[in-house]
Scaffold this motif. Sequence first.
Motif, mmCIF file in Angstrom:
data_model
loop_
_atom_site.group_PDB
_atom_site.id
_atom_site.type_symbol
_atom_site.label_atom_id
_atom_site.label_comp_id
_atom_site.label_asym_id
_atom_site.label_seq_id
_atom_site.Cartn_x
_atom_site.Cartn_y
_atom_site.Cartn_z
ATOM 1 N N VAL A 149 0.833 -1.205 0.000
ATOM 2 C CA VAL A 149 0.000 0.000 0.000
ATOM 3 C C VAL A 149 0.867 1.254 0.000
ATOM 4 O O VAL A 149 0.632 2.199 -0.772
ATOM 5 C CB VAL A 149 -0.960 -0.005 1.208
ATOM 6 C CG1 VAL A 149 -1.634 1.330 1.391
ATOM 7 C CG2 VAL A 149 -1.983 -1.116 1.057
ATOM 8 N N ILE A 150 1.884 1.285 0.860
ATOM 9 C CA ILE A 150 2.753 2.462 0.952
ATOM 10 C C ILE A 150 3.494 2.700 -0.350
ATOM 11 O O ILE A 150 3.521 3.825 -0.865
ATOM 12 C CB ILE A 150 3.740 2.302 2.127
ATOM 13 C CG1 ILE A 150 3.016 2.411 3.452
ATOM 14 C CG2 ILE A 150 4.860 3.326 2.045
ATOM 15 C CD1 ILE A 150 3.871 2.056 4.641
ATOM 16 N N ALA A 173 1.115 3.720 -3.316
ATOM 17 C CA ALA A 173 0.588 5.076 -3.119
ATOM 18 C C ALA A 173 1.661 6.132 -3.362
ATOM 19 O O ALA A 173 1.411 7.131 -4.061
ATOM 20 C CB ALA A 173 0.027 5.212 -1.708
ATOM 21 N N LEU A 174 2.851 5.938 -2.818
ATOM 22 C CA LEU A 174 3.919 6.913 -3.027
ATOM 23 C C LEU A 174 4.382 6.943 -4.482
ATOM 24 O O LEU A 174 4.716 8.015 -5.007
ATOM 25 C CB LEU A 174 5.102 6.611 -2.109
ATOM 26 C CG LEU A 174 4.883 6.872 -0.624
ATOM 27 C CD1 LEU A 174 6.102 6.446 0.177
ATOM 28 C CD2 LEU A 174 4.567 8.333 -0.379
ATOM 29 N N VAL A 200 2.520 6.289 -7.208
ATOM 30 C CA VAL A 200 1.505 7.005 -7.997
ATOM 31 C C VAL A 200 1.605 8.501 -7.733
ATOM 32 O O VAL A 200 1.524 9.312 -8.668
ATOM 33 C CB VAL A 200 0.092 6.463 -7.684
ATOM 34 C CG1 VAL A 200 -0.979 7.358 -8.280
ATOM 35 C CG2 VAL A 200 -0.052 5.053 -8.187
ATOM 36 N N TYR A 201 1.786 8.883 -6.476
ATOM 37 C CA TYR A 201 1.932 10.300 -6.142
ATOM 38 C C TYR A 201 3.139 10.914 -6.845
ATOM 39 O O TYR A 201 3.037 11.978 -7.459
ATOM 40 C CB TYR A 201 2.060 10.458 -4.622
ATOM 41 C CG TYR A 201 2.333 11.859 -4.163
ATOM 42 C CD1 TYR A 201 1.386 12.864 -4.314
ATOM 43 C CD2 TYR A 201 3.541 12.189 -3.558
ATOM 44 C CE1 TYR A 201 1.632 14.159 -3.892
ATOM 45 C CE2 TYR A 201 3.799 13.468 -3.134
ATOM 46 C CZ TYR A 201 2.850 14.454 -3.294
ATOM 47 O OH TYR A 201 3.111 15.720 -2.876
#
Length: 75
Positions: free
Chosen positions: A48-49, A52-53, A55-56
């Motif tokens: 998840v981390i 998410a990072l 994609v950001y």
Amino acid sequence: MSDPPRDGSEFWIRFVCAFVVFGLVATLVIFEFIETLGLAGGAGVWAVIVVALSVYAARVGDEAWRSLFDALRWW
């Protein structure tokens, strides 16, 4: 301030680079908590981390790298 990606290939290049870098950093952090999280929990949190990072960082660009590394500077 950087521009967001202009095409799909630029997005994926940014995503893969961020995935590798943040994957390594997250692995080091998760190893500290692996006994409390367990292997499955640690892998889930890691996934998840990192996604998410990545994609950001892929969507925002260079400014994302600066802000994320400033946030991790305490470590």
